[in-house]
Design a protein around this motif. Structure first.
Motif, PDB file in Angstrom:
ATOM      1  N   SER A  12       0.814  -1.217   0.000  1.00  0.00           N
ATOM      2  CA  SER A  12       0.000   0.000   0.000  1.00  0.00           C
ATOM      3  C   SER A  12       0.848   1.269   0.000  1.00  0.00           C
ATOM      4  O   SER A  12       0.313   2.370  -0.104  1.00  0.00           O
ATOM      5  CB  SER A  12      -0.940   0.007   1.210  1.00  0.00           C
ATOM      6  OG  SER A  12      -0.223   0.148   2.422  1.00  0.00           O
ATOM      7  N   MET A  13       2.176   1.137   0.131  1.00  0.00           N
ATOM      8  CA  MET A  13       3.059   2.311   0.044  1.00  0.00           C
ATOM      9  C   MET A  13       3.150   2.834  -1.381  1.00  0.00           C
ATOM     10  O   MET A  13       3.500   3.989  -1.607  1.00  0.00           O
ATOM     11  CB  MET A  13       4.469   1.957   0.530  1.00  0.00           C
ATOM     12  CG  MET A  13       4.572   1.628   1.999  1.00  0.00           C
ATOM     13  SD  MET A  13       6.266   1.117   2.399  1.00  0.00           S
ATOM     14  CE  MET A  13       6.129   0.824   4.167  1.00  0.00           C
ATOM     15  N   SER A  14       2.898   1.981  -2.338  1.00  0.00           N
ATOM     16  CA  SER A  14       3.037   2.349  -3.741  1.00  0.00           C
ATOM     17  C   SER A  14       2.088   3.490  -4.110  1.00  0.00           C
ATOM     18  O   SER A  14       0.953   3.541  -3.621  1.00  0.00           O
ATOM     19  CB  SER A  14       2.733   1.120  -4.605  1.00  0.00           C
ATOM     20  OG  SER A  14       2.737   1.441  -5.964  1.00  0.00           O
ATOM     21  N   PRO A  15       2.516   4.410  -5.007  1.00  0.00           N
ATOM     22  CA  PRO A  15       3.836   4.482  -5.636  1.00  0.00           C
ATOM     23  C   PRO A  15       4.780   5.366  -4.840  1.00  0.00           C
ATOM     24  O   PRO A  15       4.401   6.417  -4.369  1.00  0.00           O
ATOM     25  CB  PRO A  15       3.527   5.115  -6.997  1.00  0.00           C
ATOM     26  CG  PRO A  15       2.364   6.012  -6.719  1.00  0.00           C
ATOM     27  CD  PRO A  15       1.561   5.358  -5.607  1.00  0.00           C
ATOM     28  N   LEU A  16       6.019   4.896  -4.718  1.00  0.00           N
ATOM     29  CA  LEU A  16       7.040   5.668  -4.010  1.00  0.00           C
ATOM     30  C   LEU A  16       8.247   5.963  -4.887  1.00  0.00           C
ATOM     31  O   LEU A  16       9.039   6.840  -4.566  1.00  0.00           O
ATOM     32  CB  LEU A  16       7.507   4.902  -2.767  1.00  0.00           C
ATOM     33  CG  LEU A  16       6.561   4.958  -1.566  1.00  0.00           C
ATOM     34  CD1 LEU A  16       7.058   4.033  -0.470  1.00  0.00           C
ATOM     35  CD2 LEU A  16       6.434   6.371  -1.032  1.00  0.00           C
ATOM     36  N   HIS A  17       8.405   5.259  -5.992  1.00  0.00           N
ATOM     37  CA  HIS A  17       9.579   5.466  -6.823  1.00  0.00           C
ATOM     38  C   HIS A  17       9.605   6.895  -7.366  1.00  0.00           C
ATOM     39  O   HIS A  17       8.609   7.416  -7.830  1.00  0.00           O
ATOM     40  CB  HIS A  17       9.607   4.490  -7.992  1.00  0.00           C
ATOM     41  CG  HIS A  17      10.891   4.521  -8.745  1.00  0.00           C
ATOM     42  ND1 HIS A  17      11.150   5.433  -9.722  1.00  0.00           N
ATOM     43  CD2 HIS A  17      12.006   3.772  -8.626  1.00  0.00           C
ATOM     44  CE1 HIS A  17      12.377   5.225 -10.185  1.00  0.00           C
ATOM     45  NE2 HIS A  17      12.891   4.221  -9.544  1.00  0.00           N
ATOM     46  N   GLY A  18      10.786   7.510  -7.277  1.00  0.00           N
ATOM     47  CA  GLY A  18      10.951   8.848  -7.813  1.00  0.00           C
ATOM     48  C   GLY A  18      10.578   9.958  -6.858  1.00  0.00           C
ATOM     49  O   GLY A  18      10.725  11.133  -7.174  1.00  0.00           O
ATOM     50  N   THR A  19      10.044   9.618  -5.666  1.00  0.00           N
ATOM     51  CA  THR A  19       9.698  10.676  -4.722  1.00  0.00           C
ATOM     52  C   THR A  19      10.938  11.266  -4.087  1.00  0.00           C
ATOM     53  O   THR A  19      10.903  12.369  -3.558  1.00  0.00           O
ATOM     54  CB  THR A  19       8.761  10.146  -3.628  1.00  0.00           C
ATOM     55  OG1 THR A  19       9.314   8.957  -3.078  1.00  0.00           O
ATOM     56  CG2 THR A  19       7.403   9.840  -4.192  1.00  0.00           C
ATOM     57  N   GLY A  20      12.034  10.548  -4.114  1.00  0.00           N
ATOM     58  CA  GLY A  20      13.318  11.146  -3.854  1.00  0.00           C
ATOM     59  C   GLY A  20      13.695  11.415  -2.416  1.00  0.00           C
ATOM     60  O   GLY A  20      14.202  12.477  -2.111  1.00  0.00           O
ATOM     61  N   PHE A  21      13.493  10.474  -1.507  1.00  0.00           N
ATOM     62  CA  PHE A  21      14.017  10.681  -0.163  1.00  0.00           C
ATOM     63  C   PHE A  21      14.866   9.488   0.245  1.00  0.00           C
ATOM     64  O   PHE A  21      14.864   8.448  -0.408  1.00  0.00           O
ATOM     65  CB  PHE A  21      12.903  10.939   0.853  1.00  0.00           C
ATOM     66  CG  PHE A  21      11.934   9.796   1.019  1.00  0.00           C
ATOM     67  CD1 PHE A  21      12.162   8.805   1.950  1.00  0.00           C
ATOM     68  CD2 PHE A  21      10.788   9.732   0.254  1.00  0.00           C
ATOM     69  CE1 PHE A  21      11.272   7.758   2.118  1.00  0.00           C
ATOM     70  CE2 PHE A  21       9.891   8.685   0.415  1.00  0.00           C
ATOM     71  CZ  PHE A  21      10.131   7.704   1.349  1.00  0.00           C
ATOM     72  N   ASP A  22      15.582   9.658   1.321  1.00  0.00           N
ATOM     73  CA  ASP A  22      16.537   8.665   1.798  1.00  0.00           C
ATOM     74  C   ASP A  22      15.795   7.483   2.426  1.00  0.00           C
ATOM     75  O   ASP A  22      15.392   7.525   3.576  1.00  0.00           O
ATOM     76  CB  ASP A  22      17.469   9.330   2.812  1.00  0.00           C
ATOM     77  CG  ASP A  22      18.516   8.381   3.374  1.00  0.00           C
ATOM     78  OD1 ASP A  22      18.501   7.194   3.016  1.00  0.00           O
ATOM     79  OD2 ASP A  22      19.352   8.849   4.169  1.00  0.00           O
ATOM     80  N   LEU A  23      15.632   6.425   1.640  1.00  0.00           N
ATOM     81  CA  LEU A  23      14.883   5.250   2.095  1.00  0.00           C
ATOM     82  C   LEU A  23      15.492   4.661   3.357  1.00  0.00           C
ATOM     83  O   LEU A  23      14.798   4.443   4.354  1.00  0.00           O
ATOM     84  CB  LEU A  23      14.858   4.192   0.986  1.00  0.00           C
ATOM     85  CG  LEU A  23      14.395   2.789   1.405  1.00  0.00           C
ATOM     86  CD1 LEU A  23      12.928   2.805   1.742  1.00  0.00           C
ATOM     87  CD2 LEU A  23      14.693   1.772   0.319  1.00  0.00           C
ATOM     88  N   PHE A  24      16.799   4.403   3.327  1.00  0.00           N
ATOM     89  CA  PHE A  24      17.421   3.784   4.494  1.00  0.00           C
ATOM     90  C   PHE A  24      17.306   4.690   5.712  1.00  0.00           C
ATOM     91  O   PHE A  24      17.054   4.239   6.821  1.00  0.00           O
ATOM     92  CB  PHE A  24      18.890   3.467   4.226  1.00  0.00           C
ATOM     93  CG  PHE A  24      19.566   2.839   5.412  1.00  0.00           C
ATOM     94  CD1 PHE A  24      19.385   1.497   5.700  1.00  0.00           C
ATOM     95  CD2 PHE A  24      20.346   3.591   6.270  1.00  0.00           C
ATOM     96  CE1 PHE A  24      19.983   0.913   6.809  1.00  0.00           C
ATOM     97  CE2 PHE A  24      20.953   3.028   7.374  1.00  0.00           C
ATOM     98  CZ  PHE A  24      20.769   1.680   7.646  1.00  0.00           C
TER      99      PHE A  24
END
Length: 692
Positions: free
Chosen positions: A286-298
């Motif tokens: 349910s997090m999708s879409p997150l690609h390209g949002t540009g923050f530090d995942l780790f």
């Protein structure tokens, strides 16, 4: 029926308290639940309404409704998307929303939240359909843009707001995962972090494949597990892991990030049971879409799951995301436009988990998009040629590559090595062979006593911050620019005066930003500064022998341009060890105690941060005597925040002090005269005699 209504009411209260208030920061008194507004909706009761103004009693109805920014109709958590109940809610909203002065509305089942315009068309943010509740800034944007165009279906927002949105949604999902993880006996927090990153990165990777046009429906993907039975979900995910970590997969270099998932869901008695895996999968999905949002995942996952001791131990490798973002914005500004004849390079020689690099990627990509130069060639350039990174820890370099891969790309030239003394082929190439060629350096290096003698002839020191600044200057090409975070000693320690002279002889210090003492707490309470430089001359390096140069002398001429300085008093978090977010708003919804975050005003217009605004306009508050604001304790404060300091003032100072506090907020302690000192000592002696 009564039971369903009770369950619905409980779900709505949890949504309001745990998501809207706790995670999205919406003040509780700005939310009204299940209340009719007689002058607007008659006896009809909107389920959830959110306003710019608080609601205390019925006398506030006009003010509350006139400043309304969102209306949601809530259904039971078991309500299915687009079933009869959902469609009935849409029909109710299309009647009530205009009565409330809104041109859009939302429907939620407390798991998913969709927004629609008055034509019943679903709304998106920057092309991504909305499926989650949103923060107040975004709601103001939606209200503003739907008010201007009734038919709009895609809400456009700037990179700052988009990042805040994606992080808020991501953080709320991490909070859900925390609750699920309570029933799982992870070995330690690091395993919990690695498991989470593994799950999220698999979902991310499928999104990336789709955007890149490489999504083969015949293959096993993350989404394949969406429609399988609970008992076979683990097998489906394991098949996906096996495929994407194979020799012919571009994801194989990140195999370590998903192997911990393989370990914990495999076997006859896996650590993560099938029912738990189902909950985790649904939450991540349910997090999708997150690609390209540009923050530090780790960084986001780490902040959510690491305990205070682990954060302190890890602090030297980690830069808070909101700082990394503003530093990248200030360094790059709007200057770079893609040009096939003038490509450029960016390096972080102490990259940690990649927070600085991910923000640099995001800012540069946004610059290209705004200037209509983000062509396929520009995309390839950012992905394969522009970015470089080095970190001494192999696991950090790996996490940095994954971060960059997921944020957009640009992970090709990130390696593990010692930037002070590189010993590996790739490290030597990036640090030594390419030294003097980089257009930009952005970094938060380690501080304190190290083992390597700093490469400068102006003093003898093994302080890592001194060695790091030497390295940064040497990496830059002439006219190259850098941003480096450094402790206060570099700028004011009398022992480092000669080194400050070297910096001012070879570079132009363009800006210095003083950060709050607790900027990087709980990792460190060291007082730090962001120093922005532009290289003018090459240094004479004592480590380079046989070049006919005398290492006791220095190339260059002393800086003549003034230095713009800024004192950052508030960064959106409490100035204490706790570092809880401060969410107070002032006039037009501007942040009260946050000078580095953008904001959306009452009318739905995006505004840049106070620091960036002052930076862009070269603000100098000397003539006005400073600014006045209300401190968190309620005290009225008047003090200077920013302005230009003439270089003559610096050179006239005995120690070449560069602290913004010295020049913007000088403090004269109450000195005593020799006679006053003698009188005080006489009094002390008499008192001691009386005691005896």
């Amino acid at each position: 029926m009564a039971g369903n209504q009770s369950a619905e009411a409980l779900s709505v209260q949890r949504l309001i308290n745990e998501v809207l208030v706790q995670k999205l920061g919406i003040p509780a008194h700005n939310i009204v639940n299940d209340m009719a507004f007689p002058h607007h909706t008659g006896i009809r009761r909107p389920d959830i309404t959110i306003s710019n103004e608080p609601y205390e009693d019925s006398n506030d109805e006009e003010r509350f409704v006139n400043n309304l920014i969102c209306y949601l109709e809530a259904k039971d958590i078991h309500c299915k998307l687009d079933d009869a109940d959902w469609k009935n809610a849409i029909n109710q909203c299309m009647v009530k929303a205009p009565e409330l002065g809104l041109h859009y509305f939302g429907v939620t089942n407390c798991r998913y939240t969709y927004f629609y315009n008055l034509n019943g068309k679903r709304l998106s943010l920057n092309g991504n359909p909305i499926s989650e509740p949103q923060a107040m800034d975004v709601l103001r944007l939606i209200k503003h843009q739907t008010g201007q165009d009734n038919n709009i279906t895609d809400i456009q927002m700037g990179v700052d707001t988009l990042t805040a949105v994606s992080e808020a949604v991501f953080d709320s999902k991490l909070w859900q995962l925390k609750n699920i993880y309570r029933g799982i006996d992870f070995e330690n927090n690091n395993k919990k972090i690695d498991f989470t990153i593994g799950m999220v990165s698999m979902e991310y990777y499928e999104e990336k494949a789709g955007l890149d046009g490489r999504h083969d429906e015949s293959l096993t993907w993350w989404s394949t597990a969406r429609n399988v039975a609970e008992k076979t979900r683990a097998a489906t995910i394991l098949a996906y892991i096996t495929r994407i970590t194979g020799d012919d997969s571009e994801f194989k270099e990140f195999a370590d990030s998903v192997n911990v998932v393989r370990e914990y869901i495999s076997g006859a008695s896996p650590l993560v049971r099938a029912s738990q895996l189902g909950e985790i999968y649904n939450t991540v999905d349910s997090m999708s879409p997150l690609h390209g949002t540009g923050f530090d995942l780790f960084g986001a996952v780490y902040e959510a799951f690491a305990n205070s001791k682990e954060k302190k131990d890890f602090g030297e490798y980690f830069t808070s995301r909101h700082y990394a973002h503003i530093f990248a914005k200030l360094l790059f500004g709007q200057s770079e436009r893609f040009n096939t004849d003038a490509k450029f390079t960016v390096i972080d020689p102490f990259c940690g988990t990649g927070g600085m690099l991910t923000e640099a990627y995001k800012v540069l990509r946004t610059n290209f998009e705004h200037s209509n130069t983000f062509t396929s060639e520009a995309k390839t350039f950012l992905s394969t040629e522009c970015f470089y990174g080095i970190d001494i820890r192999k696991d950090n370099a790996s996490r940095s590559r994954l971060n960059m891969f997921l944020v957009g790309d640009g992970h090709n030239h990130i390696y593990d090595d010692n930037s002070f003394v590189p010993v590996k082929i790739n490290g030597k190439h990036v640090i030594e062979k390419m030294g003097g060629t980089y257009n930009y350096v952005i970094t938060n290096p380690p501080y304190g006593q190290g083992t390597v003698l700093a490469d400068t002839s102006f003093l003898s020191s093994r302080r890592m911050e001194i060695a790091a600044i030497c390295r940064v200057i040497d990496l830059l090409r002439i006219n190259g620019e850098g941003c480096i975070i450094t402790p206060d000693g570099i700028l004011e320690n009398p022992s480092f005066k000669a080194f400050r002279k070297e910096i001012l002889m070879t570079c132009e210090i363009t800006h210095i930003v003083s950060l709050p003492k607790f900027a990087f707490a709980p990792y460190t309470k060291e007082k730090t500064y962001a120093v922005f430089i532009k290289k003018r001359y090459n240094r004479v390096r004592p480590s380079i022998q046989g070049n006919g140069q005398d290492p006791s002398h220095q190339n260059g001429m002393f800086q003549t341009n003034p230095i713009w300085m800024y004192i950052l008093d508030y960064d959106g978090f409490a100035n204490s060890d706790k570092r809880y977010p401060t969410r107070l708003r002032g006039k037009e919804q501007k942040w009260e105690h946050d000078e580095i975050s953008s904001w959306v005003d009452t009318d739905g217009n995006e505004r840049i941060s106070q620091l960036e605004d002052c930076w862009r306009h070269n603000k100098d508050d000397a003539a006005s005597g400073g600014e006045t604001w209300t401190a968190p304790d309620g005290e009225e404060v008047t003090a200077r925040k920013c302005g230009y300091i003439d270089i003559e003032n610096v050179t006239d100072d005995e120690f070449l002090t560069l602290l913004p506090e010295k020049w913007l907020r000088p403090y004269d302690p109450p000195y005593v005269t020799p006679s006053e000192m003698e009188q005080e000592l006489d009094g002390i002696m008499r008192a001691l005699k009386n005691i005896a």
